[in-house]
Design a protein around this motif. Sequence first.
Motif, PDB file in Angstrom:
ATOM      1  N   TRP A  25       0.801  -1.222   0.000  1.00  0.00           N
ATOM      2  CA  TRP A  25       0.000   0.000   0.000  1.00  0.00           C
ATOM      3  C   TRP A  25       0.837   1.278   0.000  1.00  0.00           C
ATOM      4  N   ASP A  26       2.146   1.151   0.089  1.00  0.00           N
ATOM      5  CA  ASP A  26       3.014   2.326   0.039  1.00  0.00           C
ATOM      6  C   ASP A  26       4.446   1.867  -0.211  1.00  0.00           C
ATOM      7  N   SER A  29       5.883  -0.550   2.650  1.00  0.00           N
ATOM      8  CA  SER A  29       5.420  -1.945   2.610  1.00  0.00           C
ATOM      9  C   SER A  29       5.989  -2.666   1.387  1.00  0.00           C
ATOM     10  N   THR A  43      -0.144  -3.681  -5.753  1.00  0.00           N
ATOM     11  CA  THR A  43      -0.819  -2.918  -4.700  1.00  0.00           C
ATOM     12  C   THR A  43      -2.198  -3.485  -4.382  1.00  0.00           C
ATOM     13  N   LEU A  48      -4.105   0.984   0.030  1.00  0.00           N
ATOM     14  CA  LEU A  48      -3.566   2.275  -0.390  1.00  0.00           C
ATOM     15  C   LEU A  48      -4.506   3.411   0.001  1.00  0.00           C
ATOM     16  N   ALA A  51      -4.490   3.957   3.811  1.00  0.00           N
ATOM     17  CA  ALA A  51      -3.265   4.609   4.268  1.00  0.00           C
ATOM     18  C   ALA A  51      -3.315   6.116   4.050  1.00  0.00           C
ATOM     19  N   LEU A  52      -4.145   6.548   3.083  1.00  0.00           N
ATOM     20  CA  LEU A  52      -4.308   7.968   2.797  1.00  0.00           C
ATOM     21  C   LEU A  52      -5.538   8.560   3.480  1.00  0.00           C
ATOM     22  N   ALA A  68       1.454   7.544  -5.519  1.00  0.00           N
ATOM     23  CA  ALA A  68       1.721   6.266  -4.860  1.00  0.00           C
ATOM     24  C   ALA A  68       2.483   5.329  -5.789  1.00  0.00           C
ATOM     25  N   THR A  71       6.077   6.407  -6.003  1.00  0.00           N
ATOM     26  CA  THR A  71       6.769   6.155  -4.741  1.00  0.00           C
ATOM     27  C   THR A  71       7.136   4.682  -4.607  1.00  0.00           C
ATOM     28  N   ILE A  72       6.220   3.814  -4.984  1.00  0.00           N
ATOM     29  CA  ILE A  72       6.469   2.372  -4.878  1.00  0.00           C
ATOM     30  C   ILE A  72       7.537   1.933  -5.870  1.00  0.00           C
TER      31      ILE A  72
END
Length: 269
Positions: A25-26, A29, A43, A48, A51-52, A68, A71-72
Motif C-alpha cells: 500500500w506504500d 510496505s 498494490t 492504499l 493509508a491515505l 503512490a 513512490t512504490i
Amino acid sequence: MTKTKFEIFDALHRGDGPLILCNVWDGGSARMMRNLGAQAIATTSAGLAWALGMADGNKLPADLLLHAAATIVRAVPDLPVSIDMEAGYSDDPAAVADLARRIVATGVVGVNIEDGAGTPDLLAAKIQAIRAAVGPGLFINARTDVYLKGLAPAGERAAEVARRAQLYTAAGASGLFPAGVTDPNEIKYISSSIKVPLNVMARPGLLPAADLSKLGVKRLSAGSALPEYLWGRVAAIGGAFLQDGVSDPICADPMPYRDINALMAGVSA
C-alpha cells in the motif's frame, strides 16, 4: 539480451508455481516485501486508500494514485510493479486509457482493472482502449467481481466468469482475476476455459499455493488481507493503550526501530 521489467513480469506468470503477491500500500510496505523475497510488487487499492485516510471503491483521486505508483516504483527499483487502478476511476474508456498511460510513465509494468458493478462490455471497452494507448507490453489483469458481488447465481458463477473472460481477453487482457473464487472444481473449470494466466485471491479455506498450481492457477494475491490484519491489530492494542495507558502491550514483539530504518535506508528522498 537483458529482459525488460514488462517481460520479467509476464514470465513470472508462466512458471510452474503461482506467482505469490503480498499486496502493498506504500513504498515502505513494498520495501518490506522486497526484503522478504517478493519477486514482484502489486498494490491493494483498499490498503492504499486507507493509508491515505480515504475509503476504497473508486474514490481515490488520480494524482494520489500516480504519486503512490511513483513512490512504490522508487522504493523497489529492481522489481516489476503492478498497480490496482480499480475500475479506472471513470466510465469513459478514453479517460481510463489516459490514466493507464500516466501510470505506465511512472515505471509500472502491470495494472489491475475490474468490472465491479459495471457491465462486461464496459470493462472490455476500457481494456481495449488501454491496450491501444500503451501497446503490447503492459500486463492488464482483468478482475471480475462475479464472486465477490454475487453477479450470477451460485452454481453458475464459474460459467459466467468464463464468458466474461472471452470478452476481456479478446479486448487485450493479459490475465484473468475472478476475485473471491475458492472452490477447487470451479477454479479448475475456469483455468481450463481461458487462454491467459489465472489469478486468485487469498480467502479463508483457499487451497495452498502448491495445490492451486495443480488446478492451473498462475498468480495468488493477498488482496487487502495484510492491511486488514494490521488495522485489526492496531485497533486492538491502540484502543487498549488509550483506555489504560499501559505500555507493555504496544511495545511487545516489535520489529526493532534500527531494523526498520535500515530497511528503508536505501530509498532516496
